[in-house]
Scaffold this motif. Structure first.
Motif, short mmCIF file in Angstrom:
data_model
loop_
_atom_site.label_atom_id
_atom_site.label_comp_id
_atom_site.label_asym_id
_atom_site.label_seq_id
_atom_site.Cartn_x
_atom_site.Cartn_y
_atom_site.Cartn_z
N VAL A 88 36.48 61.30 32.44
CA VAL A 88 35.70 61.83 33.55
C VAL A 88 36.37 62.44 34.39
CG1 VAL A 88 34.30 60.83 35.56
CG2 VAL A 88 33.98 59.75 33.38
N GLN A 89 37.54 62.12 34.83
CA GLN A 89 38.27 63.04 35.78
C GLN A 89 38.75 64.16 35.49
OE1 GLN A 89 41.97 60.86 36.32
NE2 GLN A 89 42.71 62.34 38.32
N ASN A 90 39.20 64.25 34.14
CA ASN A 90 39.49 65.71 33.52
C ASN A 90 38.30 66.52 33.66
OD1 ASN A 90 41.47 67.31 31.94
ND2 ASN A 90 40.02 67.17 30.40
N TYR A 91 37.32 66.09 33.14
CA TYR A 91 36.01 66.95 33.06
C TYR A 91 35.72 67.59 34.56
CZ TYR A 91 31.65 68.96 31.73
OH TYR A 91 30.61 69.94 31.52
N CYS A 92 35.71 66.67 35.69
CA CYS A 92 35.41 67.06 37.10
C CYS A 92 36.50 67.88 37.39
CB CYS A 92 34.92 66.11 37.89
SG CYS A 92 33.39 65.20 37.07
N GLU A 93 37.59 67.21 37.75
CA GLU A 93 38.83 68.06 38.34
C GLU A 93 39.13 69.48 37.76
OE1 GLU A 93 41.93 65.40 38.74
OE2 GLU A 93 40.86 64.03 40.20
N SER A 94 38.92 69.49 36.39
CA SER A 94 39.15 71.05 35.75
C SER A 94 38.20 71.82 36.39
CB SER A 94 39.23 70.71 34.51
OG SER A 94 37.96 70.46 33.95
N ARG A 95 36.94 71.53 36.91
CA ARG A 95 36.11 72.47 37.30
C ARG A 95 36.07 72.52 38.86
NH1 ARG A 95 34.94 70.70 32.80
NH2 ARG A 95 33.64 72.01 31.05
N GLY A 96 37.07 71.86 39.55
CA GLY A 96 36.97 71.81 40.97
C GLY A 96 36.65 71.01 41.65
N TYR A 97 35.99 69.92 41.28
CA TYR A 97 35.35 68.70 42.00
C TYR A 97 36.19 67.60 42.10
CZ TYR A 97 31.26 71.51 40.40
OH TYR A 97 30.35 72.56 40.05
N SER A 98 35.86 66.73 43.10
CA SER A 98 36.87 65.72 43.24
C SER A 98 36.22 64.31 42.90
CB SER A 98 37.46 65.63 44.71
OG SER A 98 36.42 65.41 45.58
N VAL A 99 37.19 63.41 42.47
CA VAL A 99 36.50 62.05 41.95
C VAL A 99 36.66 60.93 42.93
CG1 VAL A 99 36.74 60.31 40.11
CG2 VAL A 99 36.91 62.73 39.23
N VAL A 100 35.58 60.27 43.27
CA VAL A 100 36.17 59.12 44.14
C VAL A 100 36.56 58.00 43.47
CG1 VAL A 100 34.51 57.27 45.51
CG2 VAL A 100 33.65 59.66 45.55
N ARG A 101 37.36 57.41 44.06
CA ARG A 101 38.40 56.44 43.33
C ARG A 101 38.22 55.15 43.61
NH1 ARG A 101 44.02 59.11 41.62
NH2 ARG A 101 43.40 61.18 41.10
N GLU A 102 37.85 54.76 44.85
CA GLU A 102 37.40 53.28 45.34
C GLU A 102 36.27 53.07 44.83
OE1 GLU A 102 39.44 55.93 48.76
OE2 GLU A 102 37.73 56.30 47.20
N MET A 103 35.18 53.45 44.49
CA MET A 103 34.05 52.84 43.74
C MET A 103 34.13 53.06 42.39
SD MET A 103 33.14 52.20 46.92
CE MET A 103 31.47 51.34 46.51
#
Length: 259
Positions: A150-165
């Motif tokens: 999930v992280q790799n897919y989104c961060e490679s496109r410039g988005y950020s991943v919520v970590r606490e939830m």
């Protein structure tokens, strides 16, 4: 303690999760400018009860409604209210059902009318990252493999991943072990085994990843007030591929008819 489900229990979980999918499909028919999230909540509660289910979120740890409805910069756990949705909004609708002793849990982020192309792209990427996570949810992999995908897919496109939830196990309880973060390292965390049933639910922000709890003590929003998208499926871990127990089919049939 992670509870492995039998094939029979997985079929019961499929029924409760399909009712969630059908409920979201019913709600999808009503999502448009001018409608309130409280209107959507009433539709969902009636539909669930008409199909012999019980709303899984209603009164859960004191939550006052059947749906979590999170608009724009609200990430998750938004409380339905009387504010009309407006053209260009997005609304994440998270729904839970208790049926035959087992919970279903799924979420979909809807466009209200025409949304900004940048926001549309965020929704598409968030949904795609959910399926990337699901692909990693096979026996022998670990929880970190799902989060990494999930992280790799989104961060490679410039988005950020919520970590606490995080995602979670699903069964006779709405939230069971293990926790399923949307970030992680390959090969880390709890080993996945056939019979594990988990909800994978990326919460992805257009801006920074930091979040804050609103004064209502439920609603989570982005600190920078950037919009956030949320998609969720409940799946059963399999030997070579996972079994998606919830469904977006009913939502997407409605959206196709409306387009």
């Amino acid at each position: 303690m992670v509870y492995l489900k039998t094939d029979e229990e997985i079929e019961l979980l499929r029924e409760s999760n399909l009712l969630v999918g059908k409920t979201l499909g019913e709600v999808a028919k009503a999502v448009k400018p001018g409608v309130t999230t409280l209107d959507l909540d009433k539709i969902a509660e009636e539909f669930i009860r008409d199909h012999k289910g019980v709303p899984g979120f209603l009164n859960y740890q004191g939550f006052p409604n059947s749906l979590c409805t999170s608009v724009n910069e609200h990430v998750v756990h938004g409380i339905p209210n009387k504010t009309p949705l407006k053209e260009g909004d997005i609304v994440s609708i998270d729904c839970g059902v208790l049926l035959n002793g087992f919970f279903g849990d799924s979420a979909y982020t809807f466009e209200v009318g025409q949304v900004n192309p940048e926001v549309k792209a965020l929704l598409e990427a968030t949904k795609a990252s959910l399926y990337a996570g699901i692909e990693a949810a096979v026996e022998g992999n670990r929880i970190g493999d799902i989060g990494y995908a999930v992280q790799n897919y989104c961060e490679s496109r410039g988005y950020s991943v919520v970590r606490e939830m995080v995602g979670h196990g699903v069964g006779r309880q709405l939230h069971e072990a293990p926790e399923v973060p949307n970030y992680g390292r390959k090969g880390n965390g709890v080993k996945l085994r056939k019979g594990m049933v988990i909800a994978i639910e990326p919460m992805i922000n257009l801006g920074k990843r930091q979040i804050i709890l609103e004064d209502d003590q439920w609603t989570i929003r982005t600190v920078d007030r950037s919009v956030s998208a949320h998609f969720e499926h409940t799946i059963a871990v399999g030997k070579s591929k996972s079994d998606i127990l919830s469904s977006f089919k009913f939502v997407e049939e409605v959206l196709t008819l409306q387009s």
